[in-house]
Design an enzyme around this catalytic site. Structure first.
Site, PDB file in Angstrom:
ATOM      1  N   ASN A   7      34.350  38.074  50.773  1.00 40.44           N
ATOM      2  CA  ASN A   7      35.326  39.065  50.320  1.00 40.44           C
ATOM      3  C   ASN A   7      36.007  39.628  51.566  1.00 40.44           C
ATOM      4  O   ASN A   7      35.426  40.438  52.281  1.00 40.44           O
ATOM      5  CB  ASN A   7      34.603  40.165  49.534  1.00 40.44           C
ATOM      6  CG  ASN A   7      35.565  41.192  48.972  1.00 40.44           C
ATOM      7  OD1 ASN A   7      36.765  41.160  49.238  1.00 40.44           O
ATOM      8  ND2 ASN A   7      35.034  42.120  48.200  1.00 40.44           N
ATOM      9  N   ARG A  88      36.736  35.738  47.150  1.00 35.09           N
ATOM     10  CA  ARG A  88      37.339  36.667  46.208  1.00 35.09           C
ATOM     11  C   ARG A  88      38.824  36.793  46.552  1.00 35.09           C
ATOM     12  O   ARG A  88      39.179  37.044  47.708  1.00 35.09           O
ATOM     13  CB  ARG A  88      36.674  38.038  46.337  1.00 35.09           C
ATOM     14  CG  ARG A  88      37.339  39.049  45.462  1.00 35.09           C
ATOM     15  CD  ARG A  88      36.883  40.435  45.813  1.00 35.09           C
ATOM     16  NE  ARG A  88      37.486  41.376  44.895  1.00 35.09           N
ATOM     17  CZ  ARG A  88      37.873  42.593  45.238  1.00 35.09           C
ATOM     18  NH1 ARG A  88      37.729  43.013  46.479  1.00 35.09           N
ATOM     19  NH2 ARG A  88      38.397  43.398  44.348  1.00 35.09           N
ATOM     20  N   HIS A 177      38.884  43.842  38.488  1.00 34.10           N
ATOM     21  CA  HIS A 177      37.417  43.832  38.299  1.00 34.10           C
ATOM     22  C   HIS A 177      36.991  42.742  37.318  1.00 34.10           C
ATOM     23  O   HIS A 177      35.921  42.829  36.711  1.00 34.10           O
ATOM     24  CB  HIS A 177      36.900  45.179  37.730  1.00 34.10           C
ATOM     25  CG  HIS A 177      37.016  46.342  38.667  1.00 34.10           C
ATOM     26  ND1 HIS A 177      37.344  47.604  38.241  1.00 34.10           N
ATOM     27  CD2 HIS A 177      36.813  46.444  39.994  1.00 34.10           C
ATOM     28  CE1 HIS A 177      37.368  48.445  39.255  1.00 34.10           C
ATOM     29  NE2 HIS A 177      37.046  47.745  40.343  1.00 34.10           N
ATOM     30  N   ARG A 238      42.004  57.904  42.777  1.00 35.21           N
ATOM     31  CA  ARG A 238      43.198  57.443  42.046  1.00 35.21           C
ATOM     32  C   ARG A 238      43.357  58.227  40.749  1.00 35.21           C
ATOM     33  O   ARG A 238      42.371  58.514  40.069  1.00 35.21           O
ATOM     34  CB  ARG A 238      43.086  55.953  41.703  1.00 35.21           C
ATOM     35  CG  ARG A 238      43.107  55.048  42.909  1.00 35.21           C
ATOM     36  CD  ARG A 238      43.165  53.581  42.467  1.00 35.21           C
ATOM     37  NE  ARG A 238      42.739  52.718  43.541  1.00 35.21           N
ATOM     38  CZ  ARG A 238      41.839  51.735  43.413  1.00 35.21           C
ATOM     39  NH1 ARG A 238      41.301  51.480  42.240  1.00 35.21           N
ATOM     40  NH2 ARG A 238      41.512  51.003  44.448  1.00 35.21           N
ATOM     41  N   GLU A 381      29.165  40.592  41.468  1.00 32.80           N
ATOM     42  CA  GLU A 381      30.363  39.759  41.630  1.00 32.80           C
ATOM     43  C   GLU A 381      30.075  38.550  42.507  1.00 32.80           C
ATOM     44  O   GLU A 381      30.618  37.469  42.293  1.00 32.80           O
ATOM     45  CB  GLU A 381      31.506  40.607  42.192  1.00 32.80           C
ATOM     46  CG  GLU A 381      32.010  41.604  41.154  1.00 32.80           C
ATOM     47  CD  GLU A 381      32.828  42.748  41.720  1.00 32.80           C
ATOM     48  OE1 GLU A 381      34.044  42.694  41.593  1.00 32.80           O
ATOM     49  OE2 GLU A 381      32.248  43.695  42.278  1.00 32.80           O
TER      50      GLU A 381
END
Ligand code: AMP
Length: 395
Positions: A7, A88, A177, A238, A381
């Site tokens: 990643n 990723r 996601h 956020r 993940e």
């Protein structure tokens, strides 16, 4: 066989080495502050963390450093021990509804959608190229955050904006996601010993970034993040969903550019913005317990927004069998799980107080008479990236 899950961020490179198909983690680590003289290389071996500083001018140097360390520390015999690398990639646009073996055409396609994820895709590409340089003969696979959501129907993914915006510029909901939502929804079927085709699941991926996904028969049918990861439920910093007219209003009031206001919505909104205490749930719960009004407000806002999405997806799917808590907050905050469940009285959702004390382990959280099964499933993940890498290498 050993598979590396990578990643790459703009100045970091996270990795995990897995033994497949056993899915055992051999080691994991990260190179941070890439591009600086005092980059930090951290690796975890047998539960112990080792950190060192190095000069790491770019991602290729970082990739080489990681591989050299694996050999030096006798984790692999040599580079040939690594059979495949899964990367990723944040945005696959509409081009990718599944992971894919990386070739020149795929690299071009990832570049093409980079304007949809200008902060992430270029960094992901740099990571791919770095590993290609060091391991030129090893197959590489791209695993997209958006791919799982490509099954959404047009009524779910299309915004009610001029249709030409979609046709000309790809303005639509993509969702993120996806790797986590897919992993978790597959685990639900395994945990409940059910056929995934018959399951309606709502996955609550609540971490610093957060998104909710409606999964019907193993397919994403709607999700809360949209064109970018800014929309949906509020997150650490956020805002989540707001009236878009606020952007122009604040830009005029505070004499800011649109980019500056969007930056405020990304970096100083959410729970941090509402509470002005912290973006971290642990701090917010501490404030909540002390009765700090803004801490209480941030926590309540979170539970309301999440429950509202659950309601919408319950109706959209025509029912729900399982609701899953995952990611940093979902896996570790029993108080948050309790508060959200309290809002689900209409579903007759009931938490088992003892089970809800669990953190970070797969657990059935609901009582046998609950109207919906509540689950805690730690996301993974990296294992999904490794699984897809093996699957596509074998195809
Ligand atoms: P993630 O982005 O999935 O890594 O989640 C990170 C977030 O999880 C942190 O910002 C915290 O808000 C939250 N978190 C981690 N551990 C705990 C905990 N023990 N209790 C409550 N929240 C936690």
């Amino acid at each position: 066989m050993k598979i590396m899950a990578v990643n790459a961020g703009s100045s970091s490179l996270k990795f995990q080495l897995l033994d497949m198909p056993e899915e055992n983690v051999v080691t994991s680590g990260i190179v941070e502050r890439i591009g600086m003289k005092n980059a930090v290389f951290t690796i975890k071996v047998n539960g112990e963390k080792h950190s060192q500083t190095h000069d790491v001018s770019d991602h290729a140097v970082a990739a080489k450093l990681v591989l050299e360390k694996l050999v030096d520390m006798n984790i692999v015999d040599d580079y040939d021990d690594i059979t495949g690398v899964g990367h990723r990639v944040v945005h696959g646009g509409e081009s990718f509804s599944d992971s894919v073996v990386i070739n020149e055409t795929v690299l071009e396609a990832i570049k093409e959608v980079s304007d949809l994820a200008p902060l992430h895709n270029p960094a992901n590409l740099t990571g791919i190229q770095a590993f290609q340089e060091v391991l030129p003969d090893v197959p590489m696979v791209a695993v997209f955050d958006t791919a799982f959501h490509q099954t959404m129907k047009e009524d779910a993914f299309l915004y009610a904006t001029p249709y030409e915006w979609y046709e000309k510029y790809g303005v639509r909901k993509y969702g993120f996601h996806g790797t986590s939502h897919k992993y978790v929804s597959e685990r639900v079927a395994k945990m409940l010993d059910r056929d995934i085709e018959t399951l309606k699941t709502i996955v609550l991926h609540i971490g610093n970034g957060a998104s909710i996904c409606a999964v019907d028969g193993g397919k994403s049918v709607d999700t809360s993040m949209g064109f970018t990861p800014l929309s949906g439920i509020a997150m650490g910093t956020r805002s989540g969903d707001i009236d878009p007219a606020i952007v122009e209003f604040i830009s005029t009031k505070e004499n800011k550019t649109v980019q500056q206001v969007i930056n405020d919505l990304n970096k100083s909104s959410g729970y941090l913005g509402v509470s002005r205490i912290s973006s971290d749930s642990r701090d917010l719960w501490e404030a909540y317990d002390k009765g700090n009004p803004r801490g209480v407000l941030a926590i309540r806002k979170q539970a309301k927004m999440i429950a509202d999405y659950i309601g919408a997806y319950y109706v959209y799917m025509g029912g729900v069998d399982a609701i899953v808590f995952t990611a940093g907050i979902g896996e570790n905050a029993p108080e948050t799980r309790e508060l959200i469940t309290k809002r689900l009285g209409v579903l007759n959702a009931k938490l088992d107080a003892e089970a809800n004390k669990k953190r970070g382990v797969e657990t059935i959280l609901s009582t046998p008479d609950s109207g919906v099964t509540l689950l805690l499933i730690p996301t993974n993940e990296e294992v999904m990236i490794a699984r897809d890498t093996v699957r596509l290498m074998n195809e």
